[in-house]
Design an enzyme around this catalytic site. Structure first.
Site, PDB file in Angstrom:
ATOM      1  N   ASN A 136       0.831  -1.198   0.000  1.00  0.00           N
ATOM      2  CA  ASN A 136       0.000   0.000   0.000  1.00  0.00           C
ATOM      3  C   ASN A 136       0.871   1.254   0.000  1.00  0.00           C
ATOM      4  O   ASN A 136       0.607   2.211  -0.727  1.00  0.00           O
ATOM      5  CB  ASN A 136      -0.931  -0.024   1.211  1.00  0.00           C
ATOM      6  CG  ASN A 136      -2.101   0.894   1.069  1.00  0.00           C
ATOM      7  OD1 ASN A 136      -2.800   0.873   0.059  1.00  0.00           O
ATOM      8  ND2 ASN A 136      -2.342   1.703   2.077  1.00  0.00           N
ATOM      9  N   VAL A 145      -5.876   4.624  -7.350  1.00  0.00           N
ATOM     10  CA  VAL A 145      -5.702   3.337  -6.684  1.00  0.00           C
ATOM     11  C   VAL A 145      -5.785   3.704  -5.198  1.00  0.00           C
ATOM     12  O   VAL A 145      -4.803   4.101  -4.592  1.00  0.00           O
ATOM     13  CB  VAL A 145      -4.355   2.676  -7.057  1.00  0.00           C
ATOM     14  CG1 VAL A 145      -4.177   1.359  -6.310  1.00  0.00           C
ATOM     15  CG2 VAL A 145      -4.279   2.449  -8.568  1.00  0.00           C
ATOM     16  N   PRO A 146      -6.998   3.627  -4.636  1.00  0.00           N
ATOM     17  CA  PRO A 146      -7.327   4.313  -3.380  1.00  0.00           C
ATOM     18  C   PRO A 146      -6.734   3.705  -2.109  1.00  0.00           C
ATOM     19  O   PRO A 146      -7.438   3.150  -1.262  1.00  0.00           O
ATOM     20  CB  PRO A 146      -8.857   4.286  -3.363  1.00  0.00           C
ATOM     21  CG  PRO A 146      -9.205   3.055  -4.137  1.00  0.00           C
ATOM     22  CD  PRO A 146      -8.148   2.927  -5.194  1.00  0.00           C
ATOM     23  N   CYS A 147      -5.435   3.882  -1.978  1.00  0.00           N
ATOM     24  CA  CYS A 147      -4.747   3.397  -0.781  1.00  0.00           C
ATOM     25  C   CYS A 147      -5.231   4.123   0.476  1.00  0.00           C
ATOM     26  O   CYS A 147      -5.070   3.607   1.581  1.00  0.00           O
ATOM     27  CB  CYS A 147      -3.241   3.518  -0.947  1.00  0.00           C
ATOM     28  SG  CYS A 147      -2.681   5.140  -1.480  1.00  0.00           S
ATOM     29  N   HIS A 148      -5.861   5.285   0.300  1.00  0.00           N
ATOM     30  CA  HIS A 148      -6.371   6.027   1.458  1.00  0.00           C
ATOM     31  C   HIS A 148      -7.532   5.298   2.139  1.00  0.00           C
ATOM     32  O   HIS A 148      -7.864   5.605   3.276  1.00  0.00           O
ATOM     33  CB  HIS A 148      -6.809   7.446   1.047  1.00  0.00           C
ATOM     34  CG  HIS A 148      -7.876   7.495   0.020  1.00  0.00           C
ATOM     35  ND1 HIS A 148      -7.610   7.406  -1.338  1.00  0.00           N
ATOM     36  CD2 HIS A 148      -9.227   7.620   0.135  1.00  0.00           C
ATOM     37  CE1 HIS A 148      -8.739   7.494  -2.001  1.00  0.00           C
ATOM     38  NE2 HIS A 148      -9.739   7.612  -1.139  1.00  0.00           N
TER      39      HIS A 148
END
Length: 178
Positions: A136, A145-148
């Site tokens: 991540n 690429v929603p690592c949040h």
């Protein structure tokens, strides 16, 4: 005995564009086909360059406009049309495990979060929480690429490559109370 050398990657040239957003200027790195290869923040440009180097080897960035569709989709997302991220074509280099993590992240719907452990279990690697966290953190394509959307098991925000305030903003923007 000869020492093992990592094969040299072919030098790459990508385009670099900038997009103003409510949380800072986004750096958009695209390839010759207009596919997004990196998205980071101007105050984290050094981090982005290091991730590009790790994933692609020698990289040259030249000023170049990102495709209109990409810019419009990102602008739409920041204006509240959260589903626009799915319209963006992206591609990343990485290990097989990193690829599994990165392709799983967009499947976490906007407005929801998941713990690192829950994602590891979903990937059928329940003991790989730390590896999920490492992958991540190595994600070169912020927001899209929603690592949040990954958080600690106790609901804490933990880390975010673009800073915790941006992570907090993104989650609130998507409807998550943090």
């Amino acid at each position: 005995m000869a020492a093992y050398k990592t094969p040299q990657k072919t030098p790459r040239t990508f385009n670099l564009d900038r997009l103003k957003t409510p949380i800072g200027t986004a750096l958009l790195v695209t390839d010759a086909d207009g596919v997004l290869r990196a998205l980071d923040w101007d105050d984290y440009e050094g981090r982005m360059l290091e991730l590009l180097r790790l994933h692609y080897g020698v990289v040259t960035l030249r000023d170049g406009r990102a495709p209109r569709e990409l810019r419009e989709a990102l602008s739409g997302y920041f204006k509240g049309d959260l589903d626009r991220l799915a319209d963006i074509r992206w591609r990343v280099a990485g290990t097989a495990f990193q690829q599994k993590v990165w392709h799983a992240l967009p499947k976490i719907p906007p407005g929801t979060t998941m713990s690192y452990g829950a994602l590891a279990a979903k990937l059928k690697a329940p003991n790989a929480m730390r590896a999920v966290g490492h992958a991540n953190g190595s994600n070169p394509i912020s927001v899209v690429v929603p690592c949040h959307r990954l958080i600690g098991a106790n609901g804490s925000l933990v880390k975010y490559g673009g800073g915790l305030e941006r992570k907090r903003w993104l989650l609130r923007h998507e409807g998550v109370e943090v």
